[in-house]
Design a protein around this motif. Sequence first.
Motif, PDB file in Angstrom:
ATOM      1  N   UNK A 152      74.058  24.972  -4.113  1.00  0.00           N
ATOM      2  CA  UNK A 152      73.862  23.536  -3.929  1.00  0.00           C
ATOM      3  C   UNK A 152      73.044  22.944  -5.070  1.00  0.00           C
ATOM      4  N   UNK A 153      72.006  23.643  -5.482  1.00  0.00           N
ATOM      5  CA  UNK A 153      71.152  23.110  -6.554  1.00  0.00           C
ATOM      6  C   UNK A 153      71.858  23.125  -7.904  1.00  0.00           C
ATOM      7  N   UNK A 154      72.688  24.132  -8.152  1.00  0.00           N
ATOM      8  CA  UNK A 154      73.493  24.123  -9.369  1.00  0.00           C
ATOM      9  C   UNK A 154      74.431  22.907  -9.366  1.00  0.00           C
ATOM     10  N   UNK A 155      75.081  22.674  -8.240  1.00  0.00           N
ATOM     11  CA  UNK A 155      75.992  21.536  -8.143  1.00  0.00           C
ATOM     12  C   UNK A 155      75.241  20.222  -8.341  1.00  0.00           C
ATOM     13  N   UNK A 156      74.062  20.114  -7.730  1.00  0.00           N
ATOM     14  CA  UNK A 156      73.270  18.881  -7.847  1.00  0.00           C
ATOM     15  C   UNK A 156      72.864  18.622  -9.288  1.00  0.00           C
ATOM     16  N   UNK A 157      72.526  19.679 -10.032  1.00  0.00           N
ATOM     17  CA  UNK A 157      72.125  19.509 -11.426  1.00  0.00           C
ATOM     18  C   UNK A 157      73.231  18.857 -12.238  1.00  0.00           C
ATOM     19  N   UNK A 158      74.452  19.267 -11.998  1.00  0.00           N
ATOM     20  CA  UNK A 158      75.575  18.668 -12.721  1.00  0.00           C
ATOM     21  C   UNK A 158      75.838  17.235 -12.242  1.00  0.00           C
ATOM     22  N   UNK A 159      75.705  17.012 -10.959  1.00  0.00           N
ATOM     23  CA  UNK A 159      75.917  15.668 -10.435  1.00  0.00           C
ATOM     24  C   UNK A 159      74.905  14.688 -11.020  1.00  0.00           C
ATOM     25  N   UNK A 160      73.673  15.128 -11.162  1.00  0.00           N
ATOM     26  CA  UNK A 160      72.655  14.275 -11.790  1.00  0.00           C
ATOM     27  C   UNK A 160      72.998  14.001 -13.255  1.00  0.00           C
ATOM     28  N   UNK A 161      73.577  14.985 -13.942  1.00  0.00           N
ATOM     29  CA  UNK A 161      74.003  14.761 -15.322  1.00  0.00           C
ATOM     30  C   UNK A 161      75.076  13.681 -15.393  1.00  0.00           C
ATOM     31  N   UNK A 162      75.824  13.527 -14.314  1.00  0.00           N
ATOM     32  CA  UNK A 162      76.849  12.486 -14.251  1.00  0.00           C
ATOM     33  C   UNK A 162      76.290  11.122 -13.938  1.00  0.00           C
ATOM     34  N   UNK A 163      74.961  11.023 -13.767  1.00  0.00           N
ATOM     35  CA  UNK A 163      74.341   9.721 -13.573  1.00  0.00           C
ATOM     36  C   UNK A 163      74.061   9.342 -12.141  1.00  0.00           C
ATOM     37  N   UNK A 164      74.165  10.280 -11.208  1.00  0.00           N
ATOM     38  CA  UNK A 164      73.923   9.956  -9.796  1.00  0.00           C
ATOM     39  C   UNK A 164      72.487   9.503  -9.578  1.00  0.00           C
ATOM     40  N   UNK A 165      72.310   8.592  -8.634  1.00  0.00           N
ATOM     41  CA  UNK A 165      70.984   8.078  -8.308  1.00  0.00           C
ATOM     42  C   UNK A 165      70.232   9.038  -7.403  1.00  0.00           C
TER      43      UNK A 165
END
Length: 224
Positions: free
Chosen positions: A202-215
């Motif tokens: 989950x944390x690996x996935x979140x790291x990439x999602x944040x790179x995509x600009x997620x709030x």
Amino acid sequence: MATCLWCQAVVKVPVTLRILLRWQVIVPPKLCTTCAQRLQPLHAPQCPQCGRQQATATVCPDCARWADEWHNQAIFPYDEAIKAYMQQYKFQGDYRLRLVMQPYLRRALAQIEYDVLVPIPITATTWQTRGFNQVTGWLTDQPFQSVLTVPPARKPRPQSSKTRRERLAMPQPFELVPQAATVLANRRVLLLDDVYTTGRTIRHAAAQIYLGGAKAVTSLTLAR
């Protein structure tokens, strides 16, 4: 004659005078009474960060070691019933069993505020052998965005075959698909996965999602 999706036992369909008088369509239950009673949702107290059911509503030792403020919600404890369900559905490929969990996921998603739902992807090899993503199989009328992918060159071993130490040491397996930022920018993202074990995936996935600009990024899992 209706049968239980899980154990194939005959399911008795209740027919009342009220149903007959209203000409209602009789929809047989997906599970027999025995199998339905095997599914016992999580209850309080839970860890406020990962959803683990425990004696007190304090941060569990696993989350304390992460030393972050991650927030995961789960529906069921990862008990013997869920292990048996996942074995039959995910590992033996009984795709019909997706129908069992769809109502639970639908109710859980209705209670969470988010903008974009992102399921955890599977590898191309898993697609070839299993034929479906167990997570998206639960999503019927819920829109989602497949913005994460597992590059073929990485081919990570299945999480179920790893020890806890191996899971925690797992390198980043995900990448964002092209144009993911147009979907994620300044949005609240909810990640969806089957089982929260160590929280590494989950944390690996979140790291990439944040790179995509997620709030903001949180997660929902079927089990913890």
